[in-house]
Write an enzyme that holds these catalytic residues in place. Structure first.
Site, PDB file in Angstrom:
ATOM      1  N   PHE A 174      56.804  34.582 -35.400  1.00  0.00           N
ATOM      2  CA  PHE A 174      55.552  34.291 -35.755  1.00  0.00           C
ATOM      3  C   PHE A 174      54.995  34.134 -37.448  1.00  0.00           C
ATOM      4  O   PHE A 174      55.843  34.669 -38.042  1.00  0.00           O
ATOM      5  CB  PHE A 174      54.325  34.686 -34.936  1.00  0.00           C
ATOM      6  N   GLU A 175      53.876  33.353 -37.723  1.00  0.00           N
ATOM      7  CA  GLU A 175      53.469  33.193 -39.073  1.00  0.00           C
ATOM      8  C   GLU A 175      54.791  32.568 -39.766  1.00  0.00           C
ATOM      9  O   GLU A 175      55.128  33.012 -40.953  1.00  0.00           O
ATOM     10  CB  GLU A 175      53.284  34.503 -39.964  1.00  0.00           C
ATOM     11  N   GLY A 176      55.433  31.625 -39.119  1.00  0.00           N
ATOM     12  CA  GLY A 176      56.342  30.956 -39.541  1.00  0.00           C
ATOM     13  C   GLY A 176      57.988  31.372 -39.144  1.00  0.00           C
ATOM     14  O   GLY A 176      58.052  32.829 -39.564  1.00  0.00           O
TER      15      GLY A 176
END
Ligand SMILES: Cc1cc2nc3c(=O)[nH]c(=O)nc-3n(C[C@H](O)[C@H](O)[C@H](O)COP(=O)(O)OP(=O)(O)OC[C@H]3O[C@@H](n4cnc5c(N)ncnc54)[C@H](O)[C@@H]3O)c2cc1C
Length: 585
Positions: A394-396
């Site tokens: 997550f978060e890229g």
């Protein structure tokens, strides 16, 4: 964070973009950022209160994980501890933390319970960060007090069933209706989704090219519903749900930033919040090191403590190096943000990729050193392994971030190559957006005109004791600038399809930026405490710079000498057959 004033333009400068041009802008990373006395005092208080609240509650953590829920009393405790107020200015009831203090606080929280850390982190790192970065004075005055007290918990709503990495492909739509907007759509896997009252929602809005806009949506608005809490592998007590919007009427006053500029808002939020995840990873690594050291000293096999065996020492030694390097790079990025640098997207992405991968390795090795105990739910190792796996997604995702790191950092090289600049502009406009990375940054960088200095290929300010390691960095920097130039000349705009090569360059860049952070930190430590006191840190640097030298050499060699085409051919074969065909029976 104090820093000697220098000539660097904090709006346009990026250490990594310069590095790809062969320039070591040492003024950006030296001296290593130090925590101010005020922050140190604040942090001591926070650390003490978190320890008093959560230390020794491992059994409860395990129950929350099993139940897949944080009890409401724990959320209440979090509110009372001020864990939702961390980055909110003091005049609105917050603690007014800068990036360094915030990252350090998440580090502390993550030592105790990853679900608690992510609940607080999703609120501050992403949930309400658009308000902090782009909100109007009226919006801040209206929402900050409730967000600070935790009366409102925040969530960040970007991902959808058809739009993960490709964030630009969202379908959630907001249509203008007089003084309001009507919002329809569905968001997926939203952290804090079911407990939030304040949602930062990204939706497509009508405009020149179907741009997106960021909105503040609050739970009291009619038409919002949330799905059941997802049953997850890790972070099980952290609340993750779908969030649905059915003709939700949002006042115009709730638009964050400019209409049509929501993609930029989203990417800024993710960049700016990355030191939270990095801090959390560092905290978990410190816990794992403590657990491993204690467990291995106690465990006897073949007549002595397993701590005496080389293979156990090898694991723990590497954990120390990984943890120190992670802490160095995360704090450096936080320091850059606090000093007012604006162009830190590549550096922040590097810290996220590096931190999440070091934590994963550390958790895996800690579990291995614990043997069968490590596999038992009675011990914390298996939970930490499950909890930290998501950090690489997550978060890229780290894969997408690697592409972003390399393509964005090489931007100035592309500009230098005037013959290629036209075609490169094309790749920075479309394909990045195509796979949902921070296109606005890439576009901005392609369009930026920066005065690229030449002849800064060496360190001049590092302590002389670090000369050998500085030389490793300088040599790799020269090789990087040559490789970046050569790869862009060779592939031109087709670089976008050359993911094997791009990843290799990203790996080199990650190693170099982290090494610069370790060099800078050890330099500061020698100057402050003397060579003797910094002895162990110099040993860490010695190991890490050796690792970087070997890895970068291998990556440079593989640019021309690799098995990329064979690997692709095998993958294509598996896609065609949808199985492994060489069964021996
Ligand atoms: C526990 C949890 C909490 C979350 N919290 C939030 C939240 O609070 N808010 C929110 O908005 N979202 C949240 N997410 C969503 C998260 O951000 C996405 O899962 C993530 O962005 C990846 O998207 P995806 O899962 O759709 O994977 P995909 O984008 O489908 O990617 C699948 C794989 O393909 C790779 N890939 C994709 N495109 C390319 C390409 N062009 N080139 C090479 N490889 C590629 C990816 O790296 C990945 O390995 C959460 C997810 C989880 C699991």
């Amino acid at each position: 964070m104090d820093k000697i004033p220098n000539q660097i333009d904090k709006v346009t400068s990026s250490f990594m973009r310069s590095l790809c041009m062969g320039n070591i802008e040492e003024e950006i990373i030296l001296p290593y950022p130090q925590i101010s006395e005020t922050d140190r005092e604040l942090l001591k208080g926070v650390i003490d209160s978190l320890s008093a609240a959560f230390k020794g509650r491992g059994d409860e953590s395990r129950k929350w994980d099993r139940a897949g829920e944080l009890p409401t009393e724990v959320l209440k405790e979090m509110r009372e501890l001020g864990l939702f107020s961390l980055i909110i200015p003091e005049e609105f009831g917050g603690m007014g933390m800068n990036s360094t203090a915030y990252s350090r606080t998440l580090q502390e929280l993550a030592k105790y319970d990853a679900s608690i850390a992510i609940t607080a982190g999703a609120h501050s790192s992403i949930g309400m960060r658009a308000l902090l970065l782009f909100g109007t004075d009226e919006q801040k005055a209206k929402y900050y007090p409730k967000l600070a007290s935790g009366e409102m918990i925040a969530a960040f709503c970007l991902t959808e069933p058809g739009a993960g990495s490709d964030a630009a492909a969202i379908k959630t739509k907001a249509v203008r209706d007089g003084d309001s907007w009507i919002l329809n759509g569905q968001k997926l896997w939203i952290t804090n989704g079911g407990i939030a009252d304040f949602y930062t929602v990204f939706a497509k809005t009508e405009g020149e090219s179907g741009q997106m806009t960021a909105f503040i949506v609050t739970k009291d608005m009619a038409g919002i519903s949330t799905g059941p809490h997802e049953d997850k592998m890790g972070l099980r007590a952290s609340n993750t749900t779908t969030v649905m919007f059915d003709n939700v009427r949002i006042p115009q006053a709730n638009v964050i930033g400019e209409p049509g500029k929501g993609f930029k808002v989203a990417m800024n939020v993710l960049n700016s919040g990355r030191t939270g995840l990095g801090g959390g990873s560092t905290g978990a690594m410190k816990t794992l090191i403590e657990l491993t050291a204690k467990q291995c000293k106690e465990r006897q096999q073949f007549g002595k403590s397993i701590a005496d065996y080389g293979l156990i020492k090898q694991k723990l030694g590497h954990m120390i190096v990984d943890c120190y390097a992670t802490e160095s790079v995360v704090n450096l990025v936080a320091g850059l943000i606090d000093q007012g640098y604006k162009d830190y997207g590549v550096e922040a992405a590097i810290s996220k990729v590096f931190a999440s991968e070091c934590l994963w390795r550390t958790a895996d090795e800690a579990l291995q050193a614990a043997g069968g105990n490590g596999y038992m739910c009675e011990y914390p190792y298996e939970r930490i392994v499950r909890d930290c796996r998501i950090n690489r997604i997550f978060e890229g995702t780290n894969d997408i971030l690697r592409l972003y790191i390399a393509l964005t950092a090489m931007n100035d090289v592309g500009k230098e190559l005037s013959a290629l600049s036209k075609s490169l502009e094309g790749i920075f406009n479309d394909p990045i957006k195509g796979f949902g990375v921070m296109s606005d940054y890439a576009i901005k960088r392609v369009k930026q005109t920066t005065g690229v200095k030449t002849g800064k290929g060496t360190f001049t300010q590092l302590h002389p004791l670090l000369a050998t390691h500085a030389a490793i960095f300088e040599e790799a920097t020269r090789d990087l600038s040559v490789a970046a130039d050569r790869i862009l000349r060779k592939h031109g705009k087709n670089i976008i399809g050359k993911q094997f090569a791009t990843k290799r360059l990203a790996d080199i860049m990650i190693d170099l930026f982290v090494l610069s952070a370790v060099l800078s930190r050890v330099d500061a430590s020698i100057r402050k405490n003397g060579e003797k006191a910094a002895e162990k840190e110099i040993e860490i640097l010695q190991v890490f710079s050796g690792q970087v030298r070997r890895r970068t050499k291998s990556n440079f060699n593989k640019i021309d000498n690799n098995d990329d085409e064979l690997i692709k051919s095998l993958a294509d074969h598996a896609f065609e057959n949808e199985k492994y065909i060489w069964d021996t029976v």
